[in-house]
Design a protein around this motif. Sequence first.
Motif, PDB file in Angstrom:
ATOM      1  N   UNK A 262      -1.674   6.598   2.927  1.00 36.29           N
ATOM      2  CA  UNK A 262      -0.631   5.464   2.675  1.00 36.29           C
ATOM      3  C   UNK A 262       0.711   6.262   1.493  1.00 36.29           C
ATOM      4  N   UNK A 263       0.015   7.134   0.880  1.00 35.89           N
ATOM      5  CA  UNK A 263       1.063   7.952  -0.117  1.00 35.89           C
ATOM      6  C   UNK A 263       1.689   8.712   0.765  1.00 35.89           C
ATOM      7  N   UNK A 264       1.290   9.556   1.746  1.00 34.38           N
ATOM      8  CA  UNK A 264       2.112  10.418   2.636  1.00 34.38           C
ATOM      9  C   UNK A 264       3.019   9.437   3.441  1.00 34.38           C
ATOM     10  N   UNK A 265       2.648   8.505   3.967  1.00 36.41           N
ATOM     11  CA  UNK A 265       3.524   7.698   4.708  1.00 36.41           C
ATOM     12  C   UNK A 265       4.575   6.995   4.013  1.00 36.41           C
ATOM     13  N   UNK A 266       4.479   6.491   2.870  1.00 40.56           N
ATOM     14  CA  UNK A 266       5.394   5.941   1.811  1.00 40.56           C
ATOM     15  C   UNK A 266       6.454   7.303   1.570  1.00 40.56           C
ATOM     16  N   UNK A 267       5.755   8.446   1.225  1.00 43.19           N
ATOM     17  CA  UNK A 267       6.829   9.605   1.059  1.00 43.19           C
ATOM     18  C   UNK A 267       7.630   9.994   2.290  1.00 43.19           C
ATOM     19  N   UNK A 268       7.051   9.929   3.400  1.00 39.30           N
ATOM     20  CA  UNK A 268       8.005  10.054   4.521  1.00 39.30           C
ATOM     21  C   UNK A 268       8.983   8.947   4.750  1.00 39.30           C
ATOM     22  N   UNK A 269       8.563   7.767   4.637  1.00 37.12           N
ATOM     23  CA  UNK A 269       9.802   6.693   4.812  1.00 37.12           C
ATOM     24  C   UNK A 269      10.684   6.787   3.708  1.00 37.12           C
ATOM     25  N   UNK A 270      10.402   7.083   2.580  1.00 37.50           N
ATOM     26  CA  UNK A 270      11.325   6.975   1.371  1.00 37.50           C
ATOM     27  C   UNK A 270      12.184   8.023   1.267  1.00 37.50           C
TER      28      UNK A 270
END
Length: 427
Positions: A262-270
């Motif tokens: 989830x940290x990596x997915x938020x990183x990619x989205x933002x």
Amino acid sequence: MTRLGYGEEMRRWRVEKYRKLVRLLDTRSGHDIQDILAGSKAEGLTCYLESDWDMLNVVKGVLCVEAGINLHTIPDDIDVFRMDTSVYPGHCRLLQERRAHTRFRQILNSLCDNGYGDVLLSSSLFLDEISALLTLSEVADHERAGPSIPGTVKGVMHVDRVPALRCHCPIILQRWTARTRHWPSPVIVQKVVSLGAYLTPVGFKGSDYKHMEWRMCFNTGETELVNNLNSTQTQVYVMLKMILKDVLKPCKKEVTSYVIKNIVLWQAENNPQHNFYKRSFLYWLHDGLRDLKTAIVTQHLSYYMIPERNLMAASGLQDKQQRKWVADITDMMDEGPRVILRLQRIRQAVIASPEPMLWFSKIRMELEMLALQTALNRFGQCSDAHYAIMQEIERRQVEIIMEVAQRMCIDGCAVNDLEDIFYRILM
């Protein structure tokens, strides 16, 4: 990372082969359960025997829907339950909305009357009922962990089976779709929506009624998202998981690899996608460590699909452990690029002589390819051609293992079990 088997080409190859294998397995699993591969195997990020095989076992003929869904659009042979989401975010209770003409016995045995005229589906009873159905002769089952039924095949292949129900939740997915984002593309967003959601039989840890609650998950959609990360983002994801496993070493899943995802997915989205390039790897690794530290300090991390759900809630993280992890992560962030040398596999790859490392990397990838091809042939159609292919694969596997054994003897290592060498290479 490429030498260790995490290169983009190898990752894409794994994803394709694992998909084929699960399709073959699903055709043999019967008519009542659909097998779906999830986790790191579906993402192509682990070797054949490295990490668990996470399987979602979806009960067919049952559908759970949000309030307001028109039931006339759902075939009569589908058992329908309505989701009551007035519980902890990302969870729900299931009320019987419409019975099918024929009903799954495990569903029938899991129904409860709430005393107000409603019939609810108990998650804990359902898990008890379905566990017996998922028991296989070739799998040695272990103690249940949450909604999963862990087991081991031949003592070396670890599997985690999680029973689930299909879920239709367009309102929840629409809220996810409507977010302003840099990533993923609109095409991938729509594909994630089309893949839908599932409910797994586990309630919120802190709830007094967790035995009646279910958790929403988006396994197939999340796999699609991870498979659309670029190589730099993927390698940050793998490295953060290594740090969690090898440095922090949680004992009771206070922090899990799912938190890292989830940290990596938020990183990619933002962040703009063009900011994730090869030379920015260490920057984003540092950024991910900072987010992990913040999650541990604040005991809060929003779930990527449903931000209202806190993935760190009721984690069981104790003050002493929290302080130690914060200190460890702070030290790692201060180390800069040298932080990767904390990881044994990375350190070995960095300091090893180039020739032996390249040789081992080559034979490991070839052996993994042969192992997966063996599995595909075993569950595929039987024919003389398949038999000949199997013989050739086995011959090459023995040849590789003998080559490794000979090299080990030259280096002064005792070699007693060739099968053990095979398993160790693929772990």
